[in-house]
Write a protein that holds these residues in place. Structure first.
Motif, PDB file in Angstrom:
ATOM      1  N   GLU A  72     -50.635   9.636   6.652  1.00 46.43           N
ATOM      2  CA  GLU A  72     -49.823  10.780   6.879  1.00 46.43           C
ATOM      3  C   GLU A  72     -50.700  11.959   7.182  1.00 46.43           C
ATOM      4  N   LEU A  73     -51.972  11.882   7.163  1.00 47.51           N
ATOM      5  CA  LEU A  73     -53.457  12.853   6.742  1.00 47.51           C
ATOM      6  C   LEU A  73     -54.019  12.526   7.986  1.00 47.51           C
ATOM      7  N   ARG A  74     -54.121  10.613   8.369  1.00 50.02           N
ATOM      8  CA  ARG A  74     -54.888  10.737   9.057  1.00 50.02           C
ATOM      9  C   ARG A  74     -53.965  10.964  10.785  1.00 50.02           C
ATOM     10  N   SER A  75     -52.259  10.564  10.616  1.00 49.21           N
ATOM     11  CA  SER A  75     -51.683  11.214  11.962  1.00 49.21           C
ATOM     12  C   SER A  75     -52.509  12.772  12.671  1.00 49.21           C
ATOM     13  N   LYS A  76     -52.502  13.108  11.541  1.00 50.84           N
ATOM     14  CA  LYS A  76     -53.172  14.397  11.527  1.00 50.84           C
ATOM     15  C   LYS A  76     -54.042  14.884  12.064  1.00 50.84           C
ATOM     16  N   GLY A  77     -55.410  13.694  12.489  1.00 51.27           N
ATOM     17  CA  GLY A  77     -56.461  13.690  13.363  1.00 51.27           C
ATOM     18  C   GLY A  77     -57.695  14.000  11.496  1.00 51.27           C
ATOM     19  N   VAL A  78     -57.266  14.269  10.561  1.00 51.33           N
ATOM     20  CA  VAL A  78     -58.089  13.963   9.363  1.00 51.33           C
ATOM     21  C   VAL A  78     -58.646  12.575   9.151  1.00 51.33           C
ATOM     22  N   GLU A  79     -60.304  12.749   9.271  1.00 52.71           N
ATOM     23  CA  GLU A  79     -61.322  12.178   8.857  1.00 52.71           C
ATOM     24  C   GLU A  79     -61.600  11.290   8.066  1.00 52.71           C
ATOM     25  N   ILE A  80     -60.725  10.030   7.625  1.00 48.07           N
ATOM     26  CA  ILE A  80     -61.180   8.606   6.577  1.00 48.07           C
ATOM     27  C   ILE A  80     -60.964   7.897   7.702  1.00 48.07           C
ATOM     28  N   THR A  81     -62.375   7.254   6.713  1.00 46.96           N
ATOM     29  CA  THR A  81     -62.517   5.858   7.591  1.00 46.96           C
ATOM     30  C   THR A  81     -62.069   5.003   6.344  1.00 46.96           C
ATOM     31  N   ALA A  82     -62.566   3.841   6.359  1.00 46.21           N
ATOM     32  CA  ALA A  82     -61.558   2.536   5.778  1.00 46.21           C
ATOM     33  C   ALA A  82     -62.718   2.646   4.226  1.00 46.21           C
ATOM     34  N   GLU A  83     -63.450   2.684   4.297  1.00 46.35           N
ATOM     35  CA  GLU A  83     -64.865   2.962   2.950  1.00 46.35           C
ATOM     36  C   GLU A  83     -63.939   4.226   2.393  1.00 46.35           C
ATOM     37  N   GLU A  84     -63.470   4.604   3.062  1.00 46.28           N
ATOM     38  CA  GLU A  84     -62.747   6.398   2.079  1.00 46.28           C
ATOM     39  C   GLU A  84     -61.652   5.868   1.535  1.00 46.28           C
ATOM     40  N   GLU A  85     -60.869   5.303   2.068  1.00 45.11           N
ATOM     41  CA  GLU A  85     -59.309   4.698   2.161  1.00 45.11           C
ATOM     42  C   GLU A  85     -59.312   3.916   0.746  1.00 45.11           C
ATOM     43  N   THR A  86     -60.277   2.896   1.104  1.00 46.78           N
ATOM     44  CA  THR A  86     -60.315   1.643  -0.082  1.00 46.78           C
ATOM     45  C   THR A  86     -60.709   2.549  -1.421  1.00 46.78           C
ATOM     46  N   ALA A  87     -62.089   3.026  -1.111  1.00 45.29           N
ATOM     47  CA  ALA A  87     -62.457   3.899  -2.931  1.00 45.29           C
ATOM     48  C   ALA A  87     -60.845   4.247  -3.215  1.00 45.29           C
ATOM     49  N   ALA A  88     -60.547   5.467  -1.999  1.00 47.12           N
ATOM     50  CA  ALA A  88     -59.539   6.392  -2.993  1.00 47.12           C
ATOM     51  C   ALA A  88     -58.633   5.541  -3.840  1.00 47.12           C
ATOM     52  N   LYS A  89     -57.850   4.819  -3.263  1.00 38.83           N
ATOM     53  CA  LYS A  89     -56.772   3.304  -3.507  1.00 38.83           C
ATOM     54  C   LYS A  89     -57.403   3.224  -4.922  1.00 38.83           C
ATOM     55  N   ILE A  90     -58.340   2.626  -4.878  1.00 40.90           N
ATOM     56  CA  ILE A  90     -59.017   1.730  -6.212  1.00 40.90           C
ATOM     57  C   ILE A  90     -59.086   3.007  -6.979  1.00 40.90           C
ATOM     58  N   ALA A  91     -60.041   4.336  -6.510  1.00 41.80           N
ATOM     59  CA  ALA A  91     -59.775   5.674  -8.227  1.00 41.80           C
ATOM     60  C   ALA A  91     -58.868   5.640  -8.089  1.00 41.80           C
ATOM     61  N   ILE A  92     -57.156   5.807  -7.488  1.00 43.81           N
ATOM     62  CA  ILE A  92     -56.017   6.053  -8.254  1.00 43.81           C
ATOM     63  C   ILE A  92     -55.283   5.102  -8.622  1.00 43.81           C
ATOM     64  N   LEU A  93     -55.671   3.304  -8.089  1.00 44.41           N
ATOM     65  CA  LEU A  93     -55.733   2.031  -9.041  1.00 44.41           C
ATOM     66  C   LEU A  93     -55.849   2.426 -10.446  1.00 44.41           C
ATOM     67  N   LEU A  94     -57.323   3.482 -10.278  1.00 42.46           N
ATOM     68  CA  LEU A  94     -57.927   3.268 -12.331  1.00 42.46           C
ATOM     69  C   LEU A  94     -57.457   4.090 -12.794  1.00 42.46           C
ATOM     70  N   HIS A  95     -57.365   5.026 -12.553  1.00 40.10           N
ATOM     71  CA  HIS A  95     -57.579   6.842 -13.042  1.00 40.10           C
ATOM     72  C   HIS A  95     -56.393   6.298 -14.587  1.00 40.10           C
ATOM     73  N   ASP A  96     -55.942   5.681 -15.246  1.00 41.01           N
ATOM     74  CA  ASP A  96     -55.161   5.907 -15.875  1.00 41.01           C
ATOM     75  C   ASP A  96     -55.841   4.698 -16.979  1.00 41.01           C
ATOM     76  N   VAL A  97     -57.150   3.887 -16.511  1.00 38.95           N
ATOM     77  CA  VAL A  97     -57.103   2.442 -16.649  1.00 38.95           C
ATOM     78  C   VAL A  97     -57.907   2.842 -18.268  1.00 38.95           C
ATOM     79  N   GLY A  98     -58.211   3.907 -18.965  1.00 39.64           N
ATOM     80  CA  GLY A  98     -58.878   3.972 -19.965  1.00 39.64           C
ATOM     81  C   GLY A  98     -57.649   4.612 -21.025  1.00 39.64           C
ATOM     82  N   HIS A  99     -56.133   4.409 -20.800  1.00 38.10           N
ATOM     83  CA  HIS A  99     -55.759   5.034 -21.641  1.00 38.10           C
ATOM     84  C   HIS A  99     -55.226   4.009 -23.112  1.00 38.10           C
TER      85      HIS A  99
END
Length: 416
Positions: A72-99
């Motif tokens: 959605e942010l990309r569609s509004k002209g926000v610059e997000i690289t492919a590397e940033e997208e993958t990194a953000a997705k991995i960060a949210i995947l692992l945000h609770d891995v320490g429970h």
């Protein structure tokens, strides 16, 4: 290693696509797969039988919402690289891995002095080393050190995809309709202004509904008096087991990994015991509780039997603190009934407080972007509901106790 496109059929969102080899590698790792064995809502299932979903369910759901938000942010002209997208997705995947086992219920009890966020970072760093630095950007975003703060805000903030998923998912599995939020509309209204995450003016009422739903879910589900009581009883089981061990009474967990952490006299260095920690899950703790139902110690055995049989302590929620005289009276009664000391009866009669603030403007704010380009915190918007009553904390006092008249057979020896 499989690297093809995968789809997961999620009961909340439908099909979730995994089409990045690095994401698939993270999901396939045993540290991540452990989340299948940690329930998202601990003992909420004792009140809402459908609440048996796991941390893995929630993690994948948050990953899905992150993908939608970035698109959605990309569609509004926000610059997000492919590397940033993958990194953000991995960060949210692992945000609770320490429970650890039973998530928040046993945090700071089973292993003292470290929060799950710190453990999540330790696990991310271990995975990063194993994957030759491929997660470095994800860790940077997770820690909030990246030069695009909106990426971190999507992971951790007042309006992050973590909260959007757990409210949506928890209301789905509990059947509590008050928790339903318009997550899809919120995602559509997200924008970036000066590098910060904002929400378009049109979404003000949707955001207010989100905040109200969060408040209702806390008092109706997360801090429900029975759920609260059961989780405090779980804490007391671990506390009692540790107390007995410290005074020379044998208490052994069937699981070697749980027994290791239970017998430790001081908190272990988890940077050295990370692999051992990542073997811990709810099954280890529940296996120990079942084993201890026949322990010679009356208090430990009684607490464990109550959890296994769902024969919980009575609990009251009230606006004022519980009087010391009432607590002492109940403890004296239980001590006399069960033939235990008044000090030991404190595990069966106790009080405390629970509080929740729906929206605290002193924390990460929800900023509204108006059509004229100005940005204001939602608490400063004219006639906003949040301004009037949701920014004040709500505090309640709980009182958990065992009535002797309902404790028949609880302190008798088991027949096996």
């Amino acid at each position: 290693m499989q690297t093809g496109r995968k789809i997961v059929n999620d009961p909340v969102y439908g099909f979730i696509t995994i089409n990045d080899p690095l994401v698939f590698r993270v999901i396939s790792h045993r540290y991540y797969q452990r989340l299948r064995r940690i329930q998202q809502m601990a003992f909420a299932q004792l009140v809402y039988p459908g609440a048996v979903h796991t941390r893995l369910h929630h993690s994948l759901g948050a990953y899905h919402l992150m993908g939608n938000a970035l698109a959605e942010l990309r569609s509004k002209g926000v610059e997000i690289t492919a590397e940033e997208e993958t990194a953000a997705k991995i960060a949210i995947l692992l945000h609770d891995v320490g429970h650890g086992p039973y998530s928040h219920a046993l945090e700071q009890t089973l292993i003292e002095g470290i929060h799950h966020e710190q453990l999540s970072v330790l696990i991310m760093e271990a995975l990063n080393k194993e994957m030759n630095g491929a997660l470095s950007l994800a860790i940077c975003i997770f820690r909030g050190n990246y030069h695009k703060p909106f990426l971190h805000q999507l992971i951790s903030g007042q309006l992050d995809v973590d909260r959007m998923d757990y409210l949506t998912r928890d209301s789905f599995f509990t059947g509590v309709s008050e928790g339903v939020i318009g997550y899809d509309r919120i995602l559509k209204m997200l924008a970036v202004h000066d590098g910060e995450l904002v929400v378009e003016e049109k979404a003000i009422y949707t955001i207010e509904k989100f905040l109200v739903s969060r408040r209702l879910m806390y008092w109706q589900v997360y801090l429900h008096k029975t759920v609260l009581c059961a989780e405090k009883m779980l804490v007391n089981i671990i506390r009692r087991a540790r107390y007995l061990i410290n005074y020379g009474t044998a208490v052994t967990a069937p699981s070697d990994v749980l027994d290791f952490f239970l017998q430790k006299q001081s908190p272990p260095d988890l940077s050295e015991q990370l692999d051992r920690f990542c073997q811990l899950d709810d099954f280890d703790v529940m296996g120990a509780i079942k084993s201890w139902t026949n322990h010679p110690d009356k208090v430990l055995a009684a607490l464990c039997r109550m959890i296994v049989d769902r024969r919980l302590l009575k609990v009251r929620l009230q606006a004022d603190p519980v009087s010391d005289s009432l607590i002492q009276e109940k403890r004296n009664a239980i001590a006399a009934y069960a033939g235990i000391s008044v000090e030991d009866a404190s595990y069966l009669v106790f009080s405390g407080e629970a509080s929740n603030t729906t929206y605290d403007p002193s924390e990460e704010r929800i900023n509204i972007l108006f059509k004229d380009g100005t940005v204001r915190d939602i608490s400063q918007v004219d006639n906003a509901l949040i301004q009037h009553n949701l920014s004040r904390p709500v505090k309640k006092y709980y009182f958990c106790f065992l009535n002797p008249e309902t404790a028949s057979g609880l302190f008798d020896s088991m027949p096996y």
